[in-house]
Structures are given as structure tokens and as C-alpha cells.
Design an enzyme around this catalytic site. Structure first.
Site, PDB file in Angstrom:
ATOM      1  N   ARG A  53       0.824  -1.220   0.000  1.00 29.84           N
ATOM      2  CA  ARG A  53       0.000   0.000   0.000  1.00 29.84           C
ATOM      3  C   ARG A  53       0.852   1.261   0.000  1.00 29.84           C
ATOM      4  O   ARG A  53       0.519   2.237   0.680  1.00 29.84           O
ATOM      5  CB  ARG A  53      -0.936   0.033   1.203  1.00 29.84           C
ATOM      6  CG  ARG A  53      -2.011  -1.017   1.195  1.00 29.84           C
ATOM      7  CD  ARG A  53      -3.149  -0.606   0.257  1.00 29.84           C
ATOM      8  NE  ARG A  53      -4.246  -1.531   0.354  1.00 29.84           N
ATOM      9  CZ  ARG A  53      -5.381  -1.280   1.017  1.00 29.84           C
ATOM     10  NH1 ARG A  53      -5.551  -0.140   1.605  1.00 29.84           N
ATOM     11  NH2 ARG A  53      -6.324  -2.175   1.052  1.00 29.84           N
ATOM     12  N   ARG A  78      -6.296  11.981  -6.661  1.00 30.74           N
ATOM     13  CA  ARG A  78      -7.600  11.334  -6.477  1.00 30.74           C
ATOM     14  C   ARG A  78      -8.759  12.295  -6.400  1.00 30.74           C
ATOM     15  O   ARG A  78      -9.914  11.871  -6.512  1.00 30.74           O
ATOM     16  CB  ARG A  78      -7.576  10.520  -5.176  1.00 30.74           C
ATOM     17  CG  ARG A  78      -7.573   9.047  -5.424  1.00 30.74           C
ATOM     18  CD  ARG A  78      -8.443   8.320  -4.437  1.00 30.74           C
ATOM     19  NE  ARG A  78      -9.867   8.589  -4.677  1.00 30.74           N
ATOM     20  CZ  ARG A  78     -10.835   8.018  -3.996  1.00 30.74           C
ATOM     21  NH1 ARG A  78     -10.550   7.193  -3.039  1.00 30.74           N
ATOM     22  NH2 ARG A  78     -12.093   8.292  -4.255  1.00 30.74           N
ATOM     23  N   TYR A  93     -15.253 -11.648   1.304  1.00 30.42           N
ATOM     24  CA  TYR A  93     -16.052 -10.453   1.016  1.00 30.42           C
ATOM     25  C   TYR A  93     -17.272 -10.797   0.154  1.00 30.42           C
ATOM     26  O   TYR A  93     -18.349 -10.239   0.339  1.00 30.42           O
ATOM     27  CB  TYR A  93     -15.224  -9.398   0.285  1.00 30.42           C
ATOM     28  CG  TYR A  93     -14.191  -8.701   1.142  1.00 30.42           C
ATOM     29  CD1 TYR A  93     -14.517  -7.544   1.851  1.00 30.42           C
ATOM     30  CD2 TYR A  93     -12.900  -9.172   1.235  1.00 30.42           C
ATOM     31  CE1 TYR A  93     -13.572  -6.891   2.627  1.00 30.42           C
ATOM     32  CE2 TYR A  93     -11.943  -8.527   2.007  1.00 30.42           C
ATOM     33  CZ  TYR A  93     -12.286  -7.384   2.699  1.00 30.42           C
ATOM     34  OH  TYR A  93     -11.348  -6.742   3.460  1.00 30.42           O
ATOM     35  N   ARG A 149      -3.401   7.012   0.560  1.00 31.86           N
ATOM     36  CA  ARG A 149      -3.868   8.287   1.108  1.00 31.86           C
ATOM     37  C   ARG A 149      -2.890   9.005   2.027  1.00 31.86           C
ATOM     38  O   ARG A 149      -3.061  10.187   2.305  1.00 31.86           O
ATOM     39  CB  ARG A 149      -5.198   8.075   1.834  1.00 31.86           C
ATOM     40  CG  ARG A 149      -6.349   7.939   0.866  1.00 31.86           C
ATOM     41  CD  ARG A 149      -7.522   7.291   1.537  1.00 31.86           C
ATOM     42  NE  ARG A 149      -7.163   5.940   1.954  1.00 31.86           N
ATOM     43  CZ  ARG A 149      -7.974   5.114   2.610  1.00 31.86           C
ATOM     44  NH1 ARG A 149      -9.171   5.508   2.953  1.00 31.86           N
ATOM     45  NH2 ARG A 149      -7.577   3.899   2.913  1.00 31.86           N
ATOM     46  N   ASP A 172      -6.868  -2.813  -7.115  1.00 33.03           N
ATOM     47  CA  ASP A 172      -7.393  -3.406  -5.887  1.00 33.03           C
ATOM     48  C   ASP A 172      -7.686  -4.869  -6.164  1.00 33.03           C
ATOM     49  O   ASP A 172      -7.935  -5.249  -7.311  1.00 33.03           O
ATOM     50  CB  ASP A 172      -8.660  -2.687  -5.414  1.00 33.03           C
ATOM     51  CG  ASP A 172      -9.021  -3.122  -4.002  1.00 33.03           C
ATOM     52  OD1 ASP A 172      -8.452  -2.573  -3.051  1.00 33.03           O
ATOM     53  OD2 ASP A 172      -9.837  -4.053  -3.845  1.00 33.03           O
TER      54      ASP A 172
HETATM   55  O1  CP3 Z   1       0.035  -1.843  -2.387  1.00 30.78           O
HETATM   56  C1  CP3 Z   1      -0.357  -0.969  -3.173  1.00 30.78           C
HETATM   57  O2  CP3 Z   1       0.033   0.232  -3.075  1.00 30.78           O
HETATM   58  C2  CP3 Z   1      -1.217  -1.367  -4.360  1.00 30.78           C
HETATM   59  C3  CP3 Z   1      -2.610  -1.088  -4.254  1.00 30.78           C
HETATM   60  C4  CP3 Z   1      -3.571  -1.946  -3.420  1.00 30.78           C
HETATM   61  C5  CP3 Z   1      -4.816  -1.422  -2.994  1.00 30.78           C
HETATM   62  N1  CP3 Z   1      -5.510  -2.429  -2.401  1.00 30.78           N
HETATM   63  C6  CP3 Z   1      -5.300  -0.047  -3.221  1.00 30.78           C
HETATM   64  C7  CP3 Z   1      -6.403   0.480  -2.404  1.00 30.78           C
HETATM   65  C8  CP3 Z   1      -3.503  -3.268  -2.995  1.00 30.78           C
HETATM   66  C9  CP3 Z   1      -2.382  -4.265  -3.141  1.00 30.78           C
HETATM   67  C10 CP3 Z   1      -4.738  -3.574  -2.355  1.00 30.78           C
HETATM   68  C11 CP3 Z   1      -5.061  -4.899  -1.827  1.00 30.78           C
HETATM   69  C12 CP3 Z   1      -6.257  -5.088  -1.003  1.00 30.78           C
HETATM   70  N2  CP3 Z   1      -7.479  -4.489  -1.133  1.00 30.78           N
HETATM   71  C13 CP3 Z   1      -6.357  -6.053   0.027  1.00 30.78           C
HETATM   72  C14 CP3 Z   1      -5.277  -7.002   0.452  1.00 30.78           C
HETATM   73  C15 CP3 Z   1      -4.201  -6.358   1.236  1.00 30.78           C
HETATM   74  C16 CP3 Z   1      -4.614  -5.765   2.538  1.00 30.78           C
HETATM   75  O3  CP3 Z   1      -4.513  -4.523   2.666  1.00 30.78           O
HETATM   76  O4  CP3 Z   1      -4.995  -6.514   3.435  1.00 30.78           O
HETATM   77  C17 CP3 Z   1      -7.665  -5.979   0.563  1.00 30.78           C
HETATM   78  C18 CP3 Z   1      -8.225  -6.794   1.696  1.00 30.78           C
HETATM   79  C19 CP3 Z   1      -8.363  -4.988  -0.200  1.00 30.78           C
HETATM   80  C20 CP3 Z   1      -9.768  -4.579  -0.062  1.00 30.78           C
HETATM   81  C21 CP3 Z   1      -9.897  -3.135   0.230  1.00 30.78           C
HETATM   82  N3  CP3 Z   1      -9.728  -2.130  -0.702  1.00 30.78           N
HETATM   83  C22 CP3 Z   1     -10.230  -2.538   1.463  1.00 30.78           C
HETATM   84  C23 CP3 Z   1     -10.493  -3.274   2.754  1.00 30.78           C
HETATM   85  C24 CP3 Z   1     -10.243  -1.148   1.251  1.00 30.78           C
HETATM   86  C25 CP3 Z   1     -10.666  -0.100   2.243  1.00 30.78           C
HETATM   87  C26 CP3 Z   1      -9.691   0.111   3.320  1.00 30.78           C
HETATM   88  C27 CP3 Z   1      -8.702   1.164   2.916  1.00 30.78           C
HETATM   89  O5  CP3 Z   1      -7.513   0.959   3.113  1.00 30.78           O
HETATM   90  O6  CP3 Z   1      -9.159   2.186   2.421  1.00 30.78           O
HETATM   91  C28 CP3 Z   1      -9.896  -0.915  -0.118  1.00 30.78           C
HETATM   92  C29 CP3 Z   1      -9.754   0.387  -0.808  1.00 30.78           C
HETATM   93  C30 CP3 Z   1      -8.380   0.690  -1.341  1.00 30.78           C
HETATM   94  N4  CP3 Z   1      -7.572  -0.158  -2.044  1.00 30.78           N
HETATM   95  C31 CP3 Z   1      -7.710   1.956  -1.255  1.00 30.78           C
HETATM   96  C32 CP3 Z   1      -6.482   1.822  -1.926  1.00 30.78           C
HETATM   97  C33 CP3 Z   1      -5.432   2.877  -2.164  1.00 30.78           C
HETATM   98  C34 CP3 Z   1      -8.276   3.198  -0.614  1.00 30.78           C
HETATM   99  C35 CP3 Z   1      -9.220   3.848  -1.573  1.00 30.78           C
HETATM  100  C36 CP3 Z   1      -9.111   5.318  -1.545  1.00 30.78           C
HETATM  101  O7  CP3 Z   1      -8.121   5.869  -2.084  1.00 30.78           O
HETATM  102  O8  CP3 Z   1     -10.042   5.926  -1.022  1.00 30.78           O
END
Ligand code: CP3
Length: 346
Positions: free
Chosen positions: A25, A38, A150, A29, A74
Site C-alpha cells: 500500500r 484522487r 467479502y 492516502r 485493488d
Molecule cells: O500496495 C499498493 O500500493 C497497491 C494497491 C492496493 C490497494 N488495495 C489499493 C487500495 C492493494 C495491493 C490492495 C489490496 C487489497 N485491497 C487487500 C489485500 C491487502 C490488505 O490490505 O490486506 C484488501 C483486503 C483490499 C480490499 C480493500 N480495498 C479494502 C479493505 C479497502 C478499504 C480500506 C482502505 O484501506 O481504504 C480498499 C480500498 C483501497 N484499495 C484503497 C487503496 C489505495 C483506498 C481507496 C481510496 O483511495 O479511497
């Protein structure tokens, strides 16, 4: 040693000068530049728009000097291809959660090159942009169990009790869903490798909710299948299981090239257990990035020393960077990794 060589060698357990560093990640943000990119753009559109996704994928490289770039996307992006509607609020929300065999049977099994062509285009553009820097490009996918969690529950949950009840009340539905998701994941990762991903990571964030016996029954088979069918000769496979200290031996038996560990695991003990079987990635607590730079540097040295007996080590966090993380903490982490004393060939 260029960053691609360092990363690939660390993943395969070949000698390197020092561990490569990146952060799960890393594009997100906590970066003001990410928030600016964004502004006014819904999250899914960020993932679909090649220019936006490329821009934010490269931000951590440009701003912080990380040594690997991960595709901005994602784990739920390819799920749209199955015919399941997913929204982000900001976590994934499934409009019509999967609870029956009929719903599983109705899922499509598309070619990811056709259902999510923009992912492959983002990877191709990133590879071209990264070529002069020799920084490796990482692809990723959600593991079947975490995606299923999910899809069945409908949204994030602390214990995913609906999913766990399904293991007992309707195991055939869960089994059928996992089989479909495993097939999708293999095709998706191989398409990413074809499009230019040099390493791929499988995220099984929720598999650690299970007992060792349930993990063996419900999670391990899909990992084994994915590790055997993904083209690991072209791109090593990293397996991440959150909260997985109790299933380390199963992770080691999965066939993955690298195990990505959370901070609850003693990485020194894991290195001894792993021996020549797998390299390790991790495993600083993301909250530790709130510490002063010197303290972060000390923690990085401690992790690198503890992990040194492993056949290979990739410095990373134990989970993704949290939104409230100070950018300076991330920078200190990356710089401390790059300042580690040279061990092997340079
Ligand atoms: O690592 C990276 O920088 C690559 C991008 C990436 C995202 N999600 C972007 C994202 C990766 C590898 C993921 C994986 C992901 N997504 C997982 C597995 C890894 C982990 O973190 O456990 C899971 C369970 C998800 C599902 C998911 N997507 C959740 C639970 C959320 C909300 C929580 C949060 O962190 O906001 C997301 C949204 C998400 N995915 C965001 C980003 C940058 C935030 C969205 C935003 O910018 O508002």
C-alpha cells in the site's frame, strides 16, 4: 546490482548485497500527492484510468525511492469480470452477496485480458516507464479465500462469521466458489506476468482467521494450485497471509517463493524454519512508522539482522501503510533499508 536483480535474487534466495525495500500500500492516502491525484475521481475510476493508475503507482518511487513499484489497483478489480457488482465505501461492498450454488454457477469465467484490459495496459505502460530505472514491477491478486470472504459476507467484517458458518452449513457452496476464484486468480496473475509484471504477490488477508486444520482444508489447496500454475519461472510468487503465525508451516509448503509475514511473527524464528524453502518479506508493524527516524532505522536493522539467516529477505511492512502514516516515517524506512551494511556481492 540493479534494483530488479536485487529483488529477483532476494525472491529466489540468491546472494544479494542487501535486502531490497518496498511497502505494501505504498501508493495511498498518506501521500498528499495521491490525495491530490484522487480529488474528484472515484476509487474504481482511479483503477481503470491508465494515466491516473500509472501516475500514482510511480509516486512512491519518485517521492520516496522505493525499490519496487506495485501496480495501483485493488484485489476486487477483476471480480467485476465474474459478473459481480462491487462498490468501494471505501472498503469493498458486494451488492448481492453470494450464498447459493446457483449464484456460483452463474459467475462468468472471463479472460482477464478482455474483462480488465486496462490492468494489462497499466502494467505495460509502467514497464516502459520503469525501464531506464531498472526498478522491478510487481503485480498482485487477492487470494481466493479472501475474495470469497467479502463475496459471501458482502463487506468487511471483524470475524467474517457468515463465511465461517458457510464452512459448516453449505460447504459445497464455498468449495465451488473457491474453485472458480482459484481458476480466475491463476489466469489473472499469468496475464499480468505476460503484460510485464516481474514479481507477483498473492494477498490472503483473511486466511489467518482459520484454525490450522481449517486453513489446511480451505486455504492451502488454492495456494498449492496457484503456486503450481502461475509462471513462477518468469515471475516469483510472494504469499501474504495476515495474522498467519500459526500457519507458517503450511505457508512454507505452499510452493510460494517468498512468504510475506506480519509483525506478529518472529522473523528470526521464521528464517530458521524456512531454511532453503522460501525467502521472507516483512515485517515491521505499520504503526512503527510513527516513530522518530532513528528509531525506525534501528528497527530496520533489527529486522534485517534477524532475517539474515533466511535464504533471501525483502524489507517491507507487516501489512499495508495506514492512511495516517507520516510521509517522513516511510522515507526513514526506505532510507534505513538502503543504508544497511553490504553483506554479499554488490
Ligand atoms: O500496495 C499498493 O500500493 C497497491 C494497491 C492496493 C490497494 N488495495 C489499493 C487500495 C492493494 C495491493 C490492495 C489490496 C487489497 N485491497 C487487500 C489485500 C491487502 C490488505 O490490505 O490486506 C484488501 C483486503 C483490499 C480490499 C480493500 N480495498 C479494502 C479493505 C479497502 C478499504 C480500506 C482502505 O484501506 O481504504 C480498499 C480500498 C483501497 N484499495 C484503497 C487503496 C489505495 C483506498 C481507496 C481510496 O483511495 O479511497
Amino acid at each position: 546490482m540493479n534494483p530488479t536483480e536485487r529483488m529477483l535474487r532476494a525472491c529466489r534466495g540468491e546472494p544479494v548485497d542487501r535486502p531490497p525495500v518496498w511497502l505494501m500500500r505504498q501508493a495511498g492516502r498518506y501521500l498528499p500527492e495521491y490525495r491530490r491525484a484522487r480529488e474528484g475521481v472515484p476509487f474504481l475510476e482511479m483503477c481503470r484510468r491508465v494515466d491516473k493508475a500509472v501516475e500514482v503507482s510511480l509516486q512512491p518511487l519518485r517521492l520516496l525511492g522505493v525499490e519496487a513499484v506495485i501496480l495501483f489497483s485493488d484485489i476486487f478489480v477483476p471480480v467485476a469480470g465474474l459478473g459481480v457488482a462491487v462498490d468501494f465505501e471505501p472498503g469493498p461492498v458486494v451488492r448481492d452477496p453470494i450464498r447459493s450454488l446457483d449464484q456460483v454457477a452463474a459467475l462468468r469465467t472471463p479472460d482477464p485480458r478482455e474483462s480488465v484490459p486496462f490492468v494489462m495496459e497499466i502494467l505495460r505502460v509502467l514497464r516502459r516507464e520503469l525501464e531506464p530505472t531498472k526498478v522491478p514491477l510487481l503485480g498482485f491478486a487477492g487470494a481466493p479465500f479472501t475474495l470469497a470472504a467479502y463475496l459471501i459476507e458482502g463487506r468487511g467484517s471483524k470475524d467474517f462469521a457468515t463465511l465461517k458458518r458457510m464452512m459448516y452449513r453449505a460447504p459445497e457452496v464455498l468449495r465451488a466458489l473457491l474453485a472458480r476464484l482459484t481458476e480466475m486468480t491463476v489466469a489473472y496473475l499469468n496475464a499480468q506476468i505476460e503484460a510485464g509484471a516481474q514479481v507477483v504477490q498473492l494477498f490472503d488477508t483473511w486466511a489467518g482467521l482459520l484454525s490450522p486444520a481449517d486453513y489446511a482444508a480451505w486455504v492451502q489447496p488454492s495456494h498449492l494450485e496457484i503456486a503450481s500454475k502461475v509462471e513462477r519461472v518468469r515471475a516469483p510468487l510472494i504469499l501474504y497471509v495476515n495474522n498467519g503465525a500459526h500457519v507458517l508451516d503450511a505457508m512454507l509448503a505452499s510452493g510460494a517463493d517468498v512468504l510475506s509475514l506480519d509483525w506478529r511473527v518472529d522473523i528470526g524464528l521464521a528464517a530458521k524454519r524456512a531454511g532453503a524453502r522460501a525467502s521472507l518479506q516483512g515485517n515491521l508493524d505499520p504503526c512503527a512508522l510513527a516513530a522518530p527516524a532513528e528509531r525506525i532505522a534501528q528497527l530496520v536493522r533489527e529486522i534485517a539482522d534477524a532475517a539474515a539467516p533466511a535464504r533471501g529477505h525483502v524489507l517491507n511492512l507487516g501489512h499495508g501503510v495506514l492512511p495516517e502514516t507520516p510521509v517522513g516515517g516511510v522515507r526513514a524506512f526506505v532510507e534505513a533499508a538502503k543504508a544497511l551494511p553490504v553483506r554479499g556481492p554488490s
